[in-house]
Design a protein around this motif. Structure first.
Motif, PDB file in Angstrom:
ATOM      1  N   LEU A  16       0.498   3.099 -13.276  1.00 50.58           N
ATOM      2  CA  LEU A  16       0.467   4.477 -13.765  1.00 50.58           C
ATOM      3  C   LEU A  16      -0.463   4.583 -14.966  1.00 50.58           C
ATOM      4  O   LEU A  16      -1.286   5.511 -15.053  1.00 50.58           O
ATOM      5  CB  LEU A  16       1.880   4.928 -14.154  1.00 50.58           C
TER       6      LEU A  16
ATOM      7  N   TYR B  46      10.318   6.392 -11.518  1.00 53.18           N
ATOM      8  CA  TYR B  46       9.507   6.619 -10.320  1.00 53.18           C
ATOM      9  C   TYR B  46      10.422   6.576  -9.104  1.00 53.18           C
ATOM     10  O   TYR B  46      11.209   5.635  -8.936  1.00 53.18           O
ATOM     11  CB  TYR B  46       8.440   5.525 -10.218  1.00 53.18           C
TER      12      TYR B  46
ATOM     13  N   VAL C 186       6.768  10.691 -10.152  1.00 55.19           N
ATOM     14  CA  VAL C 186       7.238  10.239 -11.459  1.00 55.19           C
ATOM     15  C   VAL C 186       8.064  11.377 -12.048  1.00 55.19           C
ATOM     16  O   VAL C 186       7.701  12.550 -11.913  1.00 55.19           O
ATOM     17  CB  VAL C 186       6.052   9.904 -12.385  1.00 55.19           C
TER      18      VAL C 186
END
Length: 302
Positions: free
Chosen positions: A90, A134, A141
């Motif tokens: 991420l 997540y 998310v």
């Protein structure tokens, strides 16, 4: 009446038989108690659906030095990420500008362009306000602004450092970026993580000598103990020097040191002050977990 020897023999036989029966009954009762206790012990590990409940603590995740900032409608929240594959992936996609979607009046969710790779180790979260997680099946998310629930397909990404009450007011679009300014500031701060029973609590230490000496002893794996009805305590290997350390006026979330005993104290209720009680710092996140800490805990530099 005179008792003959034959009568004496019969009497003793009856007495012996009675004693034997009493011993037999006593053994039977003891075995019954053991069986009942075994049944109770076994039932304590089975839930209402008949499924076995694991008594092993949840796996703890270490925090990384990565932090992110999320901004929406003028509201800002920062998160410190865990040291996991998904969190790193991420982080590598940032910065991003995405739309927020509300889910069940408890979370704001968004979809990063690339799905994140997760591991079984990460497949757990506490479902508490302030978590960044997540959801693998949907690839989203989400930020919790209310307590939700824990699920095995919800993978922990990080915890809120600042702006936890700002999350609920977000809406529409949002920007998520690497919080490099915050990371530089964090380098000058001493923060420690306490991992217990699968939960993580973060404390920020003050500049007192006692706090610095505790920090230098990390990492530590120690036993945590209950004391009274408002605190958890543990004993660092070396006693701390309280020079230039402020006296504590303890409240929920205060980290303190009780010099007469040499123990570090984590308060989960308001306490106040006491002779020999010095303040080491205060909770940053996860303060709700202090009350339930038990067994062996891991204390590390955050």
């Amino acid at each position: 009446m005179k008792i003959t020897p034959e009568h004496n023999g019969t009497k003793w036989m009856l007495i012996c038989l009675g004693v034997f029966l009493l011993v037999f009954l006593a053994i039977g009762c003891a075995e019954r108690n053991n069986i009942d206790q075994s049944t109770i012990d076994n039932q304590s590990e089975v839930n209402s659906s008949g499924e076995t409940i694991s008594t092993e603590p949840e796996h703890s995740l270490a925090l990384s030095d990565m932090s992110v900032k999320i901004t929406s409608q003028g509201h800002v929240a920062t998160f410190q990420l865990y040291d996991t594959v998904a969190a790193k992936e991420l982080y590598e996609q940032l910065p991003l500008e995405l739309d927020l979607t509300n889910f069940r009046d408890a979370q704001w969710m968004f979809y990063p362009p690339n799905k994140l790779n997760v591991t079984a180790q990460e497949a757990y979260h506490d479902g508490k306000k302030g978590e960044l997680s997540y959801y693998e099946p949907w690839g989203d998310v989400f930020m919790l602004y209310e307590d939700f629930y824990a699920g095995d397909e919800m993978h922990r990404l990080g915890i809120c450092l600042t702006g936890i009450d700002e999350i609920a007011n977000m809406s529409g679009s949002m920007q998520i970026e690497k919080d490099e300014i915050n990371q530089e500031a964090e380098e000058t701060k001493m923060q420690i993580s306490v991992q217990a029973n699968g939960n993580t609590t973060i404390f920020e230490l003050n500049d007192g000598k006692a706090a610095k000496e505790l920090y230098e002893q990390l990492p530590l794996t120690v036993d945590v103990e209950d004391f009274s009805n408002d605190e958890k305590i543990f004993y660092p290997p070396k006693k701390l020097d309280t020079t230039n350390t402020p006296m504590a006026n303890a409240k929920s979330g205060t980290l303190a040191y009780y010099a007469p005993w040499g123990d570090v104290v984590m308060f989960y209720q308001k306490f106040g002050s006491a002779g020999g009680l010095y303040e080491l710092g205060n909770v940053v996140s996860g303060g709700e977990h202090i009350k339930n800490m038990s067994g062996t805990i891991l204390i590390e530099k955050a």
